[in-house]
Design an enzyme around this catalytic site. Structure first.
Site, PDB file in Angstrom:
ATOM      1  N   GLY A  49       0.855  -1.179   0.000  1.00  0.00           N
ATOM      2  CA  GLY A  49       0.000   0.000   0.000  1.00  0.00           C
ATOM      3  C   GLY A  49       0.888   1.225   0.000  1.00  0.00           C
ATOM      4  N   GLN A  54       2.972   9.858   1.801  1.00  0.00           N
ATOM      5  CA  GLN A  54       4.279   9.184   1.731  1.00  0.00           C
ATOM      6  C   GLN A  54       5.065   9.619   0.498  1.00  0.00           C
ATOM      7  OE1 GLN A  54       2.577   5.004   2.499  1.00  0.00           O
ATOM      8  NE2 GLN A  54       4.671   4.905   3.295  1.00  0.00           N
ATOM      9  N   CYS A 102       7.123  -0.656   6.707  1.00  0.00           N
ATOM     10  CA  CYS A 102       6.608   0.531   6.019  1.00  0.00           C
ATOM     11  C   CYS A 102       7.691   1.100   5.115  1.00  0.00           C
ATOM     12  CB  CYS A 102       6.194   1.562   7.064  1.00  0.00           C
ATOM     13  SG  CYS A 102       5.575   3.100   6.363  1.00  0.00           S
ATOM     14  N   LEU A 103       7.305   1.488   3.903  1.00  0.00           N
ATOM     15  CA  LEU A 103       8.285   2.065   2.974  1.00  0.00           C
ATOM     16  C   LEU A 103       8.872   3.370   3.516  1.00  0.00           C
ATOM     17  CD1 LEU A 103       6.394   1.425  -0.388  1.00  0.00           C
ATOM     18  CD2 LEU A 103       8.407   0.208   0.471  1.00  0.00           C
ATOM     19  N   HIS A 144      -3.274   0.376   8.408  1.00  0.00           N
ATOM     20  CA  HIS A 144      -1.935   0.986   8.279  1.00  0.00           C
ATOM     21  C   HIS A 144      -1.975   2.171   7.304  1.00  0.00           C
ATOM     22  CE1 HIS A 144       2.625   0.563   7.877  1.00  0.00           C
ATOM     23  NE2 HIS A 144       2.306   1.376   6.882  1.00  0.00           N
ATOM     24  N   GLU A 145      -2.617   1.979   6.152  1.00  0.00           N
ATOM     25  CA  GLU A 145      -2.616   3.045   5.131  1.00  0.00           C
ATOM     26  C   GLU A 145      -3.439   4.248   5.569  1.00  0.00           C
ATOM     27  OE1 GLU A 145      -0.423   3.033   2.925  1.00  0.00           O
ATOM     28  OE2 GLU A 145       0.089   0.956   3.303  1.00  0.00           O
ATOM     29  N   HIS A 148      -1.683   6.539   7.894  1.00  0.00           N
ATOM     30  CA  HIS A 148      -0.772   7.504   7.257  1.00  0.00           C
ATOM     31  C   HIS A 148      -1.491   8.821   6.968  1.00  0.00           C
ATOM     32  CE1 HIS A 148       3.031   5.508   6.633  1.00  0.00           C
ATOM     33  NE2 HIS A 148       2.485   4.455   6.066  1.00  0.00           N
TER      34      HIS A 148
HETATM   35 ZN    ZN Z   1       3.431   2.687   5.721  1.00  0.00          ZN
END
Ligand code: ZN
Length: 191
Positions: A49, A54, A102-103, A144-145, A148
């Site tokens: 995701g 991000q 997480c990226l 999670h998304e 953000h």
């Molecule tokens: Zn993340």
């Protein structure tokens, strides 16, 4: 289309509450082409995701897709889904400990408590209203998304910092036990 740069922990954009979009903004070529970039960037980085902030755009859009993901081999596949102005509501009190990465948080994973079921209300990229009931590991990905977009990263929800691990140490010391838990969730919820 273009691959965008991904913001990493410490950049203030990750801590901004992303703003809502109007249907007019969503329909604009600028935002539509941004969504293409978001998806391309997620694919390039092998993310499950990716949220708009991000990639430095604090607007309420995120993409989710799991397709034989090498970062999370135990995650069941989930088709490409674009959520605009999403709202997530738990459909149960039942929770599980997800081992998240997480990226925007390079080389760190940690255990985060997530609801095993959530209802997601959002628009798709055309502005149509969508409602999804998601369960199990997939429900964890959605939580999670959407976190953000509220300026939160998974580290904020890590209950026991002793669960934090580099990716290599996760694989060496924690992955086998987590995969067993993940398999049990997939068996129970099918996702
Ligand atoms: Zn993340």
């Amino acid at each position: 289309m273009a691959i965008r740069k991904i913001a990493t922990l410490g950049h203030p954009v990750l801590r901004e509450v992303a703003r809502m979009l109007t249907r007019e903004e969503l329909a604009s070529p600028k935002v539509q082409s941004f969504i293409d970039d978001l998806v391309e960037t997620m694919h390039d980085a092998n993310g499950a995701g990716l949220a708009a902030n991000q990639v430095y755009e604090p607007i309420r859009i995120c993409a989710i897709e799991v397709r034989n993901n090498p970062r999370y081999p135990y995650k069941p596949n989930f088709p490409l889904t674009i959520l605009v102005n999403p709202e997530v509501t738990p459909t149960t009190d039942d929770t599980f400990l997800n081992y998240e990465g997480c990226l925007s948080v390079p080389n760190l994973r940690g255990e985060v408590r997530r609801f095993t079921g959530v209802r997601v209300k959002a628009w798709d990229r055309q502005g149509n209203e969508v409602e999804l009931d998601v369960k199990g590991l997939t429900a964890g990905t959605f939580q999670h998304e959407v976190d953000h977009l509220d300026g939160k990263v998974f580290l904020d929800r890590v209950e026991d910092t002793r669960s934090l691990a580099t990716w290599a140490d996760f694989e060496r010391h924690h992955m086998a036990a987590f995969v067993e838990r993940a398999k049990a969730l997939v068996a129970k919820f099918g996702s």
